[in-house]
Design an enzyme around this catalytic site. Sequence first.
Site, PDB file in Angstrom:
ATOM      1  N   GLN A  35      47.926  41.805  48.125  1.00 37.61           N
ATOM      2  CA  GLN A  35      46.523  42.039  48.470  1.00 37.61           C
ATOM      3  C   GLN A  35      46.055  41.076  49.555  1.00 37.61           C
ATOM      4  O   GLN A  35      46.746  40.128  49.896  1.00 37.61           O
ATOM      5  CB  GLN A  35      45.649  41.882  47.222  1.00 37.61           C
ATOM      6  CG  GLN A  35      45.923  40.597  46.442  1.00 37.61           C
ATOM      7  CD  GLN A  35      45.728  40.738  44.941  1.00 37.61           C
ATOM      8  OE1 GLN A  35      45.037  41.624  44.484  1.00 37.61           O
ATOM      9  NE2 GLN A  35      46.334  39.851  44.167  1.00 37.61           N
ATOM     10  N   HIS A  66      32.796  35.587  33.104  1.00 42.73           N
ATOM     11  CA  HIS A  66      33.893  35.063  32.283  1.00 42.73           C
ATOM     12  C   HIS A  66      33.472  34.867  30.825  1.00 42.73           C
ATOM     13  O   HIS A  66      34.241  35.154  29.904  1.00 42.73           O
ATOM     14  CB  HIS A  66      34.426  33.750  32.890  1.00 42.73           C
ATOM     15  CG  HIS A  66      35.171  33.976  34.166  1.00 42.73           C
ATOM     16  ND1 HIS A  66      34.850  33.343  35.344  1.00 42.73           N
ATOM     17  CD2 HIS A  66      36.210  34.787  34.452  1.00 42.73           C
ATOM     18  CE1 HIS A  66      35.675  33.758  36.304  1.00 42.73           C
ATOM     19  NE2 HIS A  66      36.506  34.628  35.786  1.00 42.73           N
ATOM     20  N   ASP A  90      42.071  33.075  39.047  1.00 43.38           N
ATOM     21  CA  ASP A  90      41.195  31.941  39.355  1.00 43.38           C
ATOM     22  C   ASP A  90      41.070  30.962  38.195  1.00 43.38           C
ATOM     23  O   ASP A  90      40.598  29.842  38.374  1.00 43.38           O
ATOM     24  CB  ASP A  90      39.814  32.473  39.741  1.00 43.38           C
ATOM     25  CG  ASP A  90      39.298  33.469  38.710  1.00 43.38           C
ATOM     26  OD1 ASP A  90      38.798  33.034  37.659  1.00 43.38           O
ATOM     27  OD2 ASP A  90      39.416  34.695  38.940  1.00 43.38           O
ATOM     28  N   GLU A 110      50.005  36.397  35.573  1.00 38.54           N
ATOM     29  CA  GLU A 110      49.363  36.777  36.836  1.00 38.54           C
ATOM     30  C   GLU A 110      50.452  37.300  37.778  1.00 38.54           C
ATOM     31  O   GLU A 110      51.519  36.723  37.910  1.00 38.54           O
ATOM     32  CB  GLU A 110      48.642  35.538  37.412  1.00 38.54           C
ATOM     33  CG  GLU A 110      48.191  35.625  38.850  1.00 38.54           C
ATOM     34  CD  GLU A 110      47.184  36.745  39.147  1.00 38.54           C
ATOM     35  OE1 GLU A 110      46.171  36.866  38.441  1.00 38.54           O
ATOM     36  OE2 GLU A 110      47.435  37.510  40.102  1.00 38.54           O
ATOM     37  N   GLY A 143      51.463  42.300  34.375  1.00 39.97           N
ATOM     38  CA  GLY A 143      51.141  42.354  32.948  1.00 39.97           C
ATOM     39  C   GLY A 143      51.799  43.535  32.245  1.00 39.97           C
ATOM     40  O   GLY A 143      52.283  43.413  31.116  1.00 39.97           O
ATOM     41  N   ASP A 160      41.859  40.527  32.704  1.00 42.97           N
ATOM     42  CA  ASP A 160      40.897  40.210  33.759  1.00 42.97           C
ATOM     43  C   ASP A 160      41.441  40.741  35.076  1.00 42.97           C
ATOM     44  O   ASP A 160      41.870  39.993  35.948  1.00 42.97           O
ATOM     45  CB  ASP A 160      40.691  38.682  33.809  1.00 42.97           C
ATOM     46  CG  ASP A 160      39.630  38.273  34.813  1.00 42.97           C
ATOM     47  OD1 ASP A 160      38.923  39.155  35.340  1.00 42.97           O
ATOM     48  OD2 ASP A 160      39.506  37.064  35.061  1.00 42.97           O
ATOM     49  N   ASP A 163      39.196  46.252  39.899  1.00 44.89           N
ATOM     50  CA  ASP A 163      38.611  47.536  39.509  1.00 44.89           C
ATOM     51  C   ASP A 163      39.679  48.515  39.022  1.00 44.89           C
ATOM     52  O   ASP A 163      40.828  48.450  39.452  1.00 44.89           O
ATOM     53  CB  ASP A 163      37.876  48.156  40.712  1.00 44.89           C
ATOM     54  CG  ASP A 163      36.682  47.326  41.136  1.00 44.89           C
ATOM     55  OD1 ASP A 163      36.285  46.428  40.377  1.00 44.89           O
ATOM     56  OD2 ASP A 163      36.155  47.583  42.230  1.00 44.89           O
ATOM     57  N   PRO A 167      45.768  49.006  42.844  1.00 40.34           N
ATOM     58  CA  PRO A 167      46.917  48.326  42.247  1.00 40.34           C
ATOM     59  C   PRO A 167      46.743  47.950  40.779  1.00 40.34           C
ATOM     60  O   PRO A 167      47.733  47.849  40.052  1.00 40.34           O
ATOM     61  CB  PRO A 167      47.081  47.050  43.096  1.00 40.34           C
ATOM     62  CG  PRO A 167      45.961  47.029  44.074  1.00 40.34           C
ATOM     63  CD  PRO A 167      45.209  48.301  43.998  1.00 40.34           C
TER      64      PRO A 167
HETATM   65  N1  AG3 Z   1      37.792  40.540  37.852  1.00 35.21           N
HETATM   66  C1  AG3 Z   1      36.984  41.724  37.929  1.00 35.21           C
HETATM   67  C2  AG3 Z   1      36.274  41.904  39.230  1.00 35.21           C
HETATM   68  C3  AG3 Z   1      35.819  43.274  39.524  1.00 35.21           C
HETATM   69  C4  AG3 Z   1      34.760  43.245  40.569  1.00 35.21           C
HETATM   70  N2  AG3 Z   1      34.682  44.444  41.296  1.00 35.21           N
HETATM   71  C5  AG3 Z   1      34.120  44.575  42.510  1.00 35.21           C
HETATM   72  N3  AG3 Z   1      33.586  43.550  43.105  1.00 35.21           N
HETATM   73  N4  AG3 Z   1      34.156  45.734  43.093  1.00 35.21           N
HETATM   74  C6  AG3 Z   1      37.339  39.389  38.521  1.00 35.21           C
HETATM   75  C7  AG3 Z   1      38.237  38.232  38.396  1.00 35.21           C
HETATM   76  C8  AG3 Z   1      37.481  37.034  37.994  1.00 35.21           C
HETATM   77  N5  AG3 Z   1      38.266  36.177  37.186  1.00 35.21           N
END
Ligand code: AG3
Length: 287
Positions: A35, A66, A90, A110, A143, A160, A163, A167
Site C-alpha cells: 500500500q 481504538h 500503529d 500485521e 491474518g 483492526d 475498509d 486488500p
Molecule cells: N483502521 C480502520 C480505518 C478505516 C478508516 N476508513 C477510512 N478512512 N476510509 C484504522 C487503523 C487504526 N489503528
Amino acid sequence: MALNEEDFFTEKQTDGVHLSLKVKRWLLRQKTAYQELIVAETTELGKLLALDGKVMLTEADEAFYHEMLVHPTMMSIDIPQKVAVIGGGDGGTVREVLRHPSVQKVFWVEIDEVVLSACKEWLSSVHCGVFDDERVEIVIAPGEKWLPNFSSEFDAIIVDGTDPIGPALPLFEPDFFSACKKALKPDGILALQCGTPFYFRDEVRMVWRNLKQVFEQVKFYLGFVPTYPSGLWAYAMAGNSLPNLDLKELYRRQKERGLINCHYYSPEVHIASLALPPFVQDLLQNA
Ligand code: AG3
C-alpha cells in the site's frame, strides 16, 4: 504564503465527498509492497497516518476509535488473558488491549512490516512503547493465513483492518470468520470495525451477513470518529454467547481493572453504543 493543493491531505470518502486536512509538514510518503503510506503533521489534528489515501488515524481522535474497538469486547470477557490483534500496525489497538491487567499475551499480526516500522518511528504517542512490551509477540503475516493454525486458543480476537473493500476484504469474509470462531475459546469474542452505515451501506450489510452466517450471536454498535467518513462508525462483536452486562457490572469491572481516563469509552457509552438508530436497524434487517 498562498495555499496550494500540496498543503492538504485529501481523502476521497465517496465520489462526491472529500475530507481535507491542512498539512504543516509531510513526514513520510512511501510505497510499500502492499500500500501507499503517508505520515504528516497536520495543523489542527496532530499527526496523520494514511494508507492508500484513507485516514487511518489522527492523533486527535485515534483514542475514540481504538477504545471503542477494544473495550466493549474486553470488558465483556471475565478474565481476558490471551488476545490476537490482526492489523492495527500503529499499535493503538494493542495499547488499549494491554490496559486490561489480566492480559498475559498478545499476538500482534500485521501484514506490512513497513507500516510497523514507520509507526514505531513516527507515532510514539499512539503506540506508547507497546513494541517493546514483553507480553507482545509481533508476527509479520496476513491474518487470514496465520489464524487458521489455532484452535480454542484466544479469549479475544480484535481485527483492526482498513475498509471492507480492497486488500483487507479477506478479513471480512466467511472463511476468515470461521477461522476466528475455531481459534476462539468457547466463550471468546471477536471484535472488528465495519465501516460507516451512512456511506458504506453494502459493505456494512455484507459484514453483518457474513458474521451471522458463522456466529451464534452478533452485536453491532456505533461510535463517533470525527476524521472517518461520515464520523459515524460501526463495530461488531461476535461469539457463541455474548453477555448482557448491566451498568453496575461494567462499573465494577472498570474499577477492578483500573480502566480510567478514557477519552470516549465509559460504561454508559458502552451500553448506549448498542442502541442502533432505525436507519441502521433497517439496513441490517434487510441484509
Ligand atoms: N483502521 C480502520 C480505518 C478505516 C478508516 N476508513 C477510512 N478512512 N476510509 C484504522 C487503523 C487504526 N489503528
